[in-house]
Design a protein around this motif. Structure first.
Motif, PDB file in Angstrom:
ATOM      1  N   VAL A   1       0.829  -1.191   0.000  1.00  0.00           N
ATOM      2  CA  VAL A   1       0.000   0.000   0.000  1.00  0.00           C
ATOM      3  C   VAL A   1       0.875   1.256   0.000  1.00  0.00           C
ATOM      4  CG1 VAL A   1      -1.674   1.339   1.353  1.00  0.00           C
ATOM      5  CG2 VAL A   1      -1.999  -1.105   1.076  1.00  0.00           C
ATOM      6  N   ARG A   2       1.915   1.252   0.815  1.00  0.00           N
ATOM      7  CA  ARG A   2       2.765   2.458   0.893  1.00  0.00           C
ATOM      8  C   ARG A   2       3.381   2.812  -0.453  1.00  0.00           C
ATOM      9  NH1 ARG A   2       6.956   1.408   5.179  1.00  0.00           N
ATOM     10  NH2 ARG A   2       6.418  -0.726   4.731  1.00  0.00           N
ATOM     11  N   LEU A   3       3.838   1.822  -1.188  1.00  0.00           N
ATOM     12  CA  LEU A   3       4.455   2.102  -2.494  1.00  0.00           C
ATOM     13  C   LEU A   3       3.424   2.629  -3.479  1.00  0.00           C
ATOM     14  CD1 LEU A   3       6.888  -0.932  -2.861  1.00  0.00           C
ATOM     15  CD2 LEU A   3       7.457   1.450  -2.324  1.00  0.00           C
ATOM     16  N   ALA A   4       2.239   2.060  -3.462  1.00  0.00           N
ATOM     17  CA  ALA A   4       1.178   2.525  -4.364  1.00  0.00           C
ATOM     18  C   ALA A   4       0.745   3.943  -3.989  1.00  0.00           C
ATOM     19  CB  ALA A   4      -0.002   1.565  -4.327  1.00  0.00           C
ATOM     20  N   GLU A   5       0.681   4.233  -2.701  1.00  0.00           N
ATOM     21  CA  GLU A   5       0.341   5.591  -2.271  1.00  0.00           C
ATOM     22  C   GLU A   5       1.408   6.579  -2.721  1.00  0.00           C
ATOM     23  OE1 GLU A   5      -2.363   4.873   1.733  1.00  0.00           O
ATOM     24  OE2 GLU A   5      -0.187   4.970   1.966  1.00  0.00           O
ATOM     25  N   ARG A   6       2.652   6.171  -2.642  1.00  0.00           N
ATOM     26  CA  ARG A   6       3.742   7.061  -3.079  1.00  0.00           C
ATOM     27  C   ARG A   6       3.672   7.303  -4.582  1.00  0.00           C
ATOM     28  NH1 ARG A   6       6.433  11.369  -2.701  1.00  0.00           N
ATOM     29  NH2 ARG A   6       8.620  11.243  -3.275  1.00  0.00           N
ATOM     30  N   ALA A   7       3.408   6.248  -5.349  1.00  0.00           N
ATOM     31  CA  ALA A   7       3.268   6.401  -6.804  1.00  0.00           C
ATOM     32  C   ALA A   7       2.109   7.339  -7.118  1.00  0.00           C
ATOM     33  CB  ALA A   7       3.058   5.042  -7.452  1.00  0.00           C
ATOM     34  N   ASP A   8       1.026   7.220  -6.367  1.00  0.00           N
ATOM     35  CA  ASP A   8      -0.120   8.104  -6.564  1.00  0.00           C
ATOM     36  C   ASP A   8       0.261   9.552  -6.283  1.00  0.00           C
ATOM     37  OD1 ASP A   8      -2.891   8.777  -7.001  1.00  0.00           O
ATOM     38  OD2 ASP A   8      -3.127   8.853  -4.819  1.00  0.00           O
ATOM     39  N   GLN A   9       1.012   9.781  -5.215  1.00  0.00           N
ATOM     40  CA  GLN A   9       1.469  11.135  -4.902  1.00  0.00           C
ATOM     41  C   GLN A   9       2.334  11.685  -6.027  1.00  0.00           C
ATOM     42  OE1 GLN A   9       3.498  10.585  -1.192  1.00  0.00           O
ATOM     43  NE2 GLN A   9       1.642  10.815   0.033  1.00  0.00           N
ATOM     44  N   LEU A  10       3.254  10.859  -6.520  1.00  0.00           N
ATOM     45  CA  LEU A  10       4.183  11.312  -7.566  1.00  0.00           C
ATOM     46  C   LEU A  10       3.489  11.630  -8.881  1.00  0.00           C
ATOM     47  CD1 LEU A  10       7.164   8.886  -6.876  1.00  0.00           C
ATOM     48  CD2 LEU A  10       7.096  11.359  -6.454  1.00  0.00           C
ATOM     49  N   THR A  11       2.330  11.027  -9.110  1.00  0.00           N
ATOM     50  CA  THR A  11       1.592  11.284 -10.353  1.00  0.00           C
ATOM     51  C   THR A  11       0.460  12.286 -10.147  1.00  0.00           C
ATOM     52  OG1 THR A  11       0.202   9.335  -9.964  1.00  0.00           O
ATOM     53  CG2 THR A  11       2.151   9.030 -11.355  1.00  0.00           C
ATOM     54  N   GLY A  12       0.449  12.933  -9.002  1.00  0.00           N
ATOM     55  CA  GLY A  12      -0.527  13.986  -8.749  1.00  0.00           C
ATOM     56  C   GLY A  12      -1.955  13.494  -8.632  1.00  0.00           C
ATOM     57  N   HIS A  13      -2.123  12.248  -8.243  1.00  0.00           N
ATOM     58  CA  HIS A  13      -3.459  11.668  -8.043  1.00  0.00           C
ATOM     59  C   HIS A  13      -4.297  11.721  -9.323  1.00  0.00           C
ATOM     60  CE1 HIS A  13      -2.329  12.025  -3.843  1.00  0.00           C
ATOM     61  NE2 HIS A  13      -2.161  13.323  -4.017  1.00  0.00           N
ATOM     62  N   GLN A  14      -3.616  11.655 -10.497  1.00  0.00           N
ATOM     63  CA  GLN A  14      -4.317  11.797 -11.767  1.00  0.00           C
ATOM     64  C   GLN A  14      -4.152  10.611 -12.710  1.00  0.00           C
ATOM     65  OE1 GLN A  14      -6.326  14.531 -12.374  1.00  0.00           O
ATOM     66  NE2 GLN A  14      -5.856  15.005 -10.260  1.00  0.00           N
ATOM     67  N   ASP A  15      -3.282   9.688 -12.400  1.00  0.00           N
ATOM     68  CA  ASP A  15      -2.980   8.581 -13.306  1.00  0.00           C
ATOM     69  C   ASP A  15      -3.930   7.413 -13.035  1.00  0.00           C
ATOM     70  OD1 ASP A  15      -1.672   6.004 -14.152  1.00  0.00           O
ATOM     71  OD2 ASP A  15      -0.177   7.410 -14.915  1.00  0.00           O
ATOM     72  N   ALA A  16      -4.760   7.090 -14.018  1.00  0.00           N
ATOM     73  CA  ALA A  16      -5.775   6.046 -13.849  1.00  0.00           C
ATOM     74  C   ALA A  16      -5.158   4.699 -13.493  1.00  0.00           C
ATOM     75  CB  ALA A  16      -6.624   5.926 -15.106  1.00  0.00           C
ATOM     76  N   SER A  17      -4.051   4.354 -14.123  1.00  0.00           N
ATOM     77  CA  SER A  17      -3.418   3.061 -13.854  1.00  0.00           C
ATOM     78  C   SER A  17      -2.861   2.988 -12.438  1.00  0.00           C
ATOM     79  CB  SER A  17      -2.299   2.793 -14.862  1.00  0.00           C
ATOM     80  OG  SER A  17      -2.835   2.661 -16.152  1.00  0.00           O
ATOM     81  N   VAL A  18      -2.276   4.072 -11.983  1.00  0.00           N
ATOM     82  CA  VAL A  18      -1.729   4.113 -10.626  1.00  0.00           C
ATOM     83  C   VAL A  18      -2.863   4.063  -9.605  1.00  0.00           C
ATOM     84  CG1 VAL A  18      -0.436   5.511  -8.964  1.00  0.00           C
ATOM     85  CG2 VAL A  18       0.404   5.270 -11.303  1.00  0.00           C
ATOM     86  N   LEU A  19      -3.917   4.812  -9.848  1.00  0.00           N
ATOM     87  CA  LEU A  19      -5.063   4.787  -8.948  1.00  0.00           C
ATOM     88  C   LEU A  19      -5.698   3.394  -8.911  1.00  0.00           C
ATOM     89  CD1 LEU A  19      -6.588   8.228  -9.920  1.00  0.00           C
ATOM     90  CD2 LEU A  19      -5.840   7.591  -7.618  1.00  0.00           C
ATOM     91  N   HIS A  20      -5.746   2.746 -10.059  1.00  0.00           N
ATOM     92  CA  HIS A  20      -6.280   1.383 -10.152  1.00  0.00           C
ATOM     93  C   HIS A  20      -5.443   0.426  -9.299  1.00  0.00           C
ATOM     94  CE1 HIS A  20      -8.108  -2.144 -11.872  1.00  0.00           C
ATOM     95  NE2 HIS A  20      -7.133  -2.413 -12.711  1.00  0.00           N
ATOM     96  N   ALA A  27      -7.786  -2.913  -1.382  1.00  0.00           N
ATOM     97  CA  ALA A  27      -8.676  -4.071  -1.268  1.00  0.00           C
ATOM     98  C   ALA A  27      -7.930  -5.281  -0.719  1.00  0.00           C
ATOM     99  CB  ALA A  27      -9.296  -4.400  -2.622  1.00  0.00           C
ATOM    100  N   ALA A  28      -6.723  -5.509  -1.203  1.00  0.00           N
ATOM    101  CA  ALA A  28      -5.933  -6.656  -0.743  1.00  0.00           C
ATOM    102  C   ALA A  28      -5.610  -6.548   0.751  1.00  0.00           C
ATOM    103  CB  ALA A  28      -4.653  -6.780  -1.556  1.00  0.00           C
ATOM    104  N   SER A  29      -5.546  -5.313   1.255  1.00  0.00           N
ATOM    105  CA  SER A  29      -5.257  -5.120   2.680  1.00  0.00           C
ATOM    106  C   SER A  29      -6.531  -5.065   3.526  1.00  0.00           C
ATOM    107  CB  SER A  29      -4.434  -3.846   2.885  1.00  0.00           C
ATOM    108  OG  SER A  29      -5.232  -2.701   2.672  1.00  0.00           O
ATOM    109  N   GLY A  30      -7.687  -5.197   2.874  1.00  0.00           N
ATOM    110  CA  GLY A  30      -8.955  -5.198   3.599  1.00  0.00           C
ATOM    111  C   GLY A  30      -9.602  -3.843   3.759  1.00  0.00           C
TER     112      GLY A  30
END
Length: 75
Positions: A1-20, A27-30
């Motif tokens: 989750v932390r890595l995905a959150e960081r990727a989301d931050q780096l893409t400005g919360h705008q990248d559909a693939s990163v948000l996906h 979901a995997a973390s519940g």
């Protein structure tokens, strides 16, 4: 989750693939409520980006997340 959150931050919360990916991680973390909200943001970003196949995939996953089901893909 932390890595995905960081990727989301780096893409400005705008990248559909990163948000996906972030929604899938939640979901995997519940964290299904966060997964649904993030997947909805991903779907909103996918449409204007011209990614109809991704938008359809996200729509399907939202139905799973709402049922508290994660999608786990193993290599």
């Amino acid at each position: 989750v932390r890595l995905a959150e960081r990727a989301d931050q780096l893409t400005g919360h705008q990248d559909a693939s990163v948000l996906h990916a972030l929604a899938a991680a939640y979901a995997a973390s519940g964290a299904f409520e966060r997964a649904v909200a993030t997947a909805r943001a991903a779907m909103a970003a996918a449409g204007p980006a011209g990614l109809p196949a991704l938008e359809a995939e996200i729509r399907w996953r939202i139905t799973l997340y709402e049922q508290k089901q994660a999608v786990v893909i193993t290599p």
